[in-house]
Structure formats: structure tokens, C-alpha cells
Write a protein that holds these residues in place. Structure first.
Motif, PDB file in Angstrom:
ATOM      1  N   GLU A  47      44.245 114.474  31.112  1.00  0.00           N
ATOM      2  CA  GLU A  47      42.904 115.060  31.237  1.00  0.00           C
ATOM      3  C   GLU A  47      42.996 116.555  31.501  1.00  0.00           C
ATOM      4  OE1 GLU A  47      40.279 113.610  30.323  1.00  0.00           O
ATOM      5  OE2 GLU A  47      41.225 111.639  30.134  1.00  0.00           O
ATOM      6  N   LEU A  78      41.774 109.896  42.593  1.00  0.00           N
ATOM      7  CA  LEU A  78      42.548 109.598  41.394  1.00  0.00           C
ATOM      8  C   LEU A  78      42.231 108.201  40.863  1.00  0.00           C
ATOM      9  CD1 LEU A  78      45.989 110.994  42.683  1.00  0.00           C
ATOM     10  CD2 LEU A  78      44.515 112.050  40.963  1.00  0.00           C
ATOM     11  N   ILE A 129      38.603 112.226  37.807  1.00  0.00           N
ATOM     12  CA  ILE A 129      39.798 112.930  37.305  1.00  0.00           C
ATOM     13  C   ILE A 129      39.372 114.017  36.314  1.00  0.00           C
ATOM     14  CG2 ILE A 129      41.853 112.669  35.857  1.00  0.00           C
ATOM     15  CD1 ILE A 129      42.341 109.967  37.217  1.00  0.00           C
ATOM     16  N   LEU A 133      49.843 115.316  43.939  1.00  0.00           N
ATOM     17  CA  LEU A 133      48.976 114.152  43.783  1.00  0.00           C
ATOM     18  C   LEU A 133      49.500 113.029  44.673  1.00  0.00           C
ATOM     19  CD1 LEU A 133      48.373 115.867  41.191  1.00  0.00           C
ATOM     20  CD2 LEU A 133      48.082 113.711  39.982  1.00  0.00           C
ATOM     21  N   THR A 185      49.485 107.072  36.803  1.00  0.00           N
ATOM     22  CA  THR A 185      48.369 107.859  37.366  1.00  0.00           C
ATOM     23  C   THR A 185      48.588 109.345  37.127  1.00  0.00           C
ATOM     24  OG1 THR A 185      47.973 106.211  39.078  1.00  0.00           O
ATOM     25  CG2 THR A 185      47.105 108.409  39.485  1.00  0.00           C
ATOM     26  N   LYS A 188      48.100 110.119  33.504  1.00  0.00           N
ATOM     27  CA  LYS A 188      46.673 110.094  33.137  1.00  0.00           C
ATOM     28  C   LYS A 188      46.012 111.408  33.561  1.00  0.00           C
ATOM     29  CE  LYS A 188      44.126 107.035  35.247  1.00  0.00           C
ATOM     30  NZ  LYS A 188      43.515 105.756  35.675  1.00  0.00           N
ATOM     31  N   PHE A 189      46.371 111.843  34.748  1.00  0.00           N
ATOM     32  CA  PHE A 189      45.823 113.113  35.254  1.00  0.00           C
ATOM     33  C   PHE A 189      46.256 114.267  34.352  1.00  0.00           C
ATOM     34  CE2 PHE A 189      43.736 115.251  38.724  1.00  0.00           C
ATOM     35  CZ  PHE A 189      44.172 116.546  38.575  1.00  0.00           C
ATOM     36  N   SER A 246      39.909 117.957  36.816  1.00  0.00           N
ATOM     37  CA  SER A 246      40.697 118.683  35.802  1.00  0.00           C
ATOM     38  C   SER A 246      39.975 119.951  35.376  1.00  0.00           C
ATOM     39  CB  SER A 246      40.921 117.823  34.555  1.00  0.00           C
ATOM     40  OG  SER A 246      41.653 116.676  34.882  1.00  0.00           O
TER      41      SER A 246
END
Lengths: 80, 437
Positions: free
Chosen positions: B292, B245, B251, B278, B285, B288-289, B255
Motif C-alpha cells: 500500500e 495494521l 493501512i 511496525l 502484514t 501488505k503494508f 500509507s
């Protein structure tokens, strides 16, 4: 055996997927290329196998999802 | 009333029958010689390999069907090198299906179990098809009860095989010969009388399905020494460690892989992820994941339309979206339509019940080894993105909490052996020892 290049793989893709007007790039991804679905994927793999006289394991081919990864996979098989 | 949907016997015509006539036709099928016992497994492997090559061609009759049902994996699975590997992995040496083989200093042969009765579920046709091909390779007779949702798929595939002739060494083997051992039927789920009739004939009952379906099948009377191979209701999830991550390229790659695992069969397979853990304490974080993952979902959903969403599914999605929008410890990424959903839960670590329809829940754990504590009952596949040096301890813990399969994220959709903790091919044979000669 000589290392394969993008031109070679492009030809494989164009044959396997009947690509006509699509501008395939080394960075092209699975989801961007027309007809590159699960059936298209197997057609690409089988085309490579036939041309190169090699056999891929299912595990090897399942997550090669960019043109570049396919090229790297094919070249790695030629070394072994 | 029960139907016969496929048979190669001229006296067993595909049509709807009264119960009594149906039973007579099944008895006729059972009394026919099992020609498969005369065919070498190596020849069957060549035949399946030829099918793989033929079916991948665009002008093949079944190409469109395979494309619509996303059966590309079957093409790869039927290849000779894959089937040899699968058989050898399951049996030690696949020649044991044809002749005695010395294995670990014992002379043994693997004989067919006899009659396999398959109850195939309505969610993923691929699994039932693979089960049937495995049963043919092990030279069993097969009665396959197909669900209403895809009654015609397997008969269509078999009809295509039936028309073919395969030149193997110096002889011709026909599709008709191979399929003499197969009968496809459809029986209403509340026709317990006919289901019991089939159950009592089986030497091995293979049951795929949800809880209610499995309970109905296992409660049917059976032969005293008949066995069951149960592929029951399971759920799967993913676990991503902090190492994966840290940078945006990783990432993005993950994804896309998760998207593949989710979109294959639209999470209808028990091996599709519905929850993702996660290893992070940072909301930024996980957000952000989610961003994506959302981009990847949007991109893929343009190519692959979501099939079979029921009104109740839309209602459930809408309710969940409202809930995740109003809660402070939750978040949501979705578009205006109902095609996909990413639900983010910053606090609650328990896995959420599957919503299907390309919906996934993201959860946070401080350490990956906390995730197994939350594994639900009936967990199957854990897709992992964990460095090797940490993966082993995580896997050992995951096994203790019930996980039956570990694989890389992106490969959750592969069907391989073992499955649900068993080697299916191994269960389809009888192991017989014979004296050394």
C-alpha cells in the motif's frame, strides 16, 4: 447553522484551485486533484475561512487530505 | 568574498565587498536604530496575517516560488491566530514583548536579545524563514547568513515585503520599516575570518545544519555572554502499533500520511521519517503494508518530481537495492526509476542510515516498546500511530531514549514549538523583572 454539503465544498474547491474540467467527488483525494498541493491546500482552507467567518488551527488542517475530510472539518467547526 | 544580499539602508547596497568594506557595512547596520522596538507586536501580527492572505493569491509575485519550494505551510503559519497561539505558548502572554505583564505574580517584560545571527542550512529554506519571522516578532536585529543553495530565496521574499504598505488602525507601516532590522549576507563557508566577525557581534547565534556546519559555527569565537540556539543534525522515524495494521482501510490511510511525511521536502528536513517500525511478527502484514505504501508513493511521485538527486545518490540507491534483493531476510519495493524505494528488513531492527530520495526502511518489532531501544543518537521526531491508552507509556520510554518530539504520522512535517527540545521564541528574548506599579 445549516450543515454544509458536497455542492458547497465543490464550489470552494473550484474557486480556490480554479478547477475547470476536473470531476471532483466527495471521495477525491489530495493527490488526485490538480493543484491540490501545499499552496492549493492553504487556498482551500483560507477560502473556507473567509466564506464561513471561522479560523482553523494549523494542526486541524494539516492532514485533511480528502474532500470528505475537508467537509467534515468545516461542519465540525460550525457546530462549535 | 562576502556579499550583502538584502538591506533596506541606502548606504548598504547589495553587492560583493572586500572583507574590510563588509565589516564597515555591518557596523553601519548595527548602529542604525532598531525601529521594530516602536512597533507593537499586535501590529506585526496583523501585518503577517495580511502577508498570508496576499501570498496565497495566484497573482502574487511569490506564488510560483512558494509553490516550487512547497511553502504552503508558511502561509498557514503566518496567520494571526497561529502566531498568537505560538507566541502565547512560548511567552505566556505576547503583550510581554511590548509592556510589563503580570505573570505568576511577577511583573516582567520580554526585551529583545539584541542581535541574532542566523546560519541557515541548505536543506529546507522554510525553517530559516520561520526563524527570521520569529526573530522579527521578538523585535531583534538580525543578520542572516544564507547558504549558496538558495541565496536568492529569502532576499526575494523580503524584497516583496519591502514594497508593501500596511494600513494598521489609523497609521501606515511600511515593509521597509519592518525590515530595517534585517541584513541578509552570504559568506563562503571557509571564510572563517568573516564568520568570526559576525559571530563576535551576536547576542544569540542560531545555527541550523549538519554536524560539520554546527561544529564550525560553535567553534567560532563569540561574546562571553552570547548564547547559542543549535538546531543540529537529527533523524526521525515512525512507529505503528498492531491496532493500526489490522484492516486495509487504516493501512491505506496511514500509507498516504507517511507518503506526505516522506515527500514533504523529500526527507531533507530532520523531521522526515527514514525508518518505520511496525508492531508485527508477520511477514505478510509488513508486506501488505509495503504494497500500500508503494502504491501511495507511485501515485504521489507522478505529481511531485524528485528534485536534486546527485549521481552519488543514484549509486547508493542502486547498491542498496542490490543488497536488499539478494538477502533472504530482506525485500524491496521500487519501480524502474530511482524516484522512491521501500526497503523491508524482516530481521534487523537497527534503524538504517538515511538514504533520502524518498527511501524508507520498514522494520518489525514484537512490541512497540521495543522500538525505542533502537533509537539512534540524535533522534528528533517520532511519528506515531498508537492507541491513546498505549501511547503514554511508549512516549515516556521514547523520551528516555532521546526523542524530542512526538506527533501523529502525517504531521511530522509541521514545524511547531517546542522544537529540538527548546522553545525558540523564548530563547530570543531577555526576561526582565520590574517592580509592580
Amino acid at each position: 447553522m445549516k450543515k454544509l454539503n458536497f455542492a458547497y465544498i465543490k464550489d470552494v474547491f473550484e474557486t480556490a484551485l480554479d478547477l475547470e474540467d476536473f470531476d471532483l467527488k466527495l471521495t477525491s483525494k489530495f493527490e488526485e486533484v490538480p493543484d491540490w498541493d501545499s499552496m492549493g491546500h492553504m487556498r482551500i482552507i483560507l477560502e473556507l475561512e473567509e466564506r464561513l467567518g471561522i479560523a482553523f488551527e494549523i494542526d486541524e488542517v494539516i492532514d485533511v487530505d480528502t474532500v470528505e475530510k475537508i467537509l467534515q472539518l468545516a461542519n465540525s467547526k460550525l457546530k462549535t | 568574498m562576502p556579499e550583502i544580499l538584502f538591506s533596506t539602508s541606502k548606504s548598504i547596497i547589495p553587492e560583493t565587498y572586500s572583507n574590510k568594506d563588509f565589516y564597515d557595512k555591518v557596523e553601519l547596520f548595527l548602529n542604525n536604530e532598531n525601529i521594530l522596538q516602536k512597533v507593537h507586536v499586535s501590529d506585526l501580527l496583523l501585518i503577517f496575517d495580511k502577508l498570508s492572505q496576499q501570498w496565497q493569491k495566484k497573482d502574487a509575485c511569490l506564488f510560483q516560488l512558494f509553490k516550487e519550494l512547497n511553502l504552503g505551510f508558511l502561509i498557514g503559519w503566518l496567520k494571526r491566530n497561529n502566531l498568537e497561539h505560538t507566541l502565547n505558548f512560548s511567552l505566556g502572554d505576547y503583550n510581554v514583548l511590548d509592556k510589563p505583564v503580570l505573570l505568576n505574580k511577577r511583573n516582567i517584560i520580554a526585551a529583545p536579545k539584541g542581535l541574532l545571527v542566523h546560519w541557515i542550512s541548505g536543506n529546507v529554506p522554510l525553517l530559516g524563514i520561520i526563524s527570521l519571522f520569529q526573530a522579527i516578532l521578538t523585535k531583534n536585529k538580525n543578520i542572516i547568513k544564507v547558504p549558496s543553495s538558495f541565496k536568492s530565496v529569502i532576499p526575494s521574499i523580503l524584497e516583496d515585503i519591502r514594497k508593501k504598505k500596511f494600513k494598521i488602525k489609523n497609521s501606515i507601516i511600511t515593509g521597509e520599516q519592518i525590515l530595517k532590522s534585517v541584513l541578509i549576507v552570504h559568506v563562503e563557508k571557509n571564510d572563517f575570518e568573516t564568520q568570526t566577525f559576525l559571530s563576535k557581534k551576536a547576542d544569540l547565534r542560531i545555527a541550523w545544519g549538519g554536524r560539520e556546519a554546527i561544529e564550525n559555527i560553535t567553534n567560532l569565537n563569540k561574546k562571553i555572554d552570547s548564547e547559542d540556539l543549535i538546531m543540529g543534525p537529527k533523524t526521525s522515524l515512525g512507529v505503528i502499533s498492531k491496532e493500526f495494521l489490522r484492516d486495509i482501510e487504516t493501512i491505506i490511510d496511514l500509507s498516504r500520511k507517511i507518503t506526505r511525511d516522506v515527500f514533504t521536502f523529500d526527507q531533507m528536513g530532520c523531521n522526515s521519517p527514514h525508518n518505520l517500525y511496525l508492531e508485527t511478527k508477520s511477514k505478510s502484514t509488513i508486506n501488505k503494508f509495503a504494497d500500500e505504501l508503494y502504491k501511495s508513493f507511485c501515485s504521489e511521485s507522478k505529481r511531485l518530481e524528485l528534485n536534486n538527486r546527485e549521481p552519488i545518490d543514484t549509486y547508493n540507491i542502486l547498491c542498496e537495492r542490490v543488497f536488499y534483493t539478494v538477502q533472504e531476510d530482506k525485500n524491496l519495493k521500487c519501480e524502474k526509476g530511482y524516484d522512491h524505494n521501500i526497503f523491508i528488513d524482516y530481521k534487523n531492527k537497527k534503524p538504517s542510515a538515511p538514504l533520502y530520495n524518498r527511501s524508507i526502511y520498514l522494520k518489525m518489532v514484537n512490541n512497540i516498546n521495543d522500538a525505542p531501544l533502537y533509537f539512534p543518537y540524535g533522534v528528533q521526531t517520532i511519528g506515531i500511530a498508537i492507541p491513546k491508552k498505549r501511547a503514554i507509556s511508549f512516549i515516556k520510554l521514547g523520551i528516555n531514549y532521546g526523542a524530542l518530539r512526538f506527533t501523529e504520522i502525517g504531521k511530522m512535517g509541521i514545524y511547531d514549538a517546542p522544537w529540538d527540545g527548546v522553545m525558540p521564541i523564548n530563547r530570543m528574548v531577555k526576561w526582565i523583572s520590574i517592580p509592580q506599579q
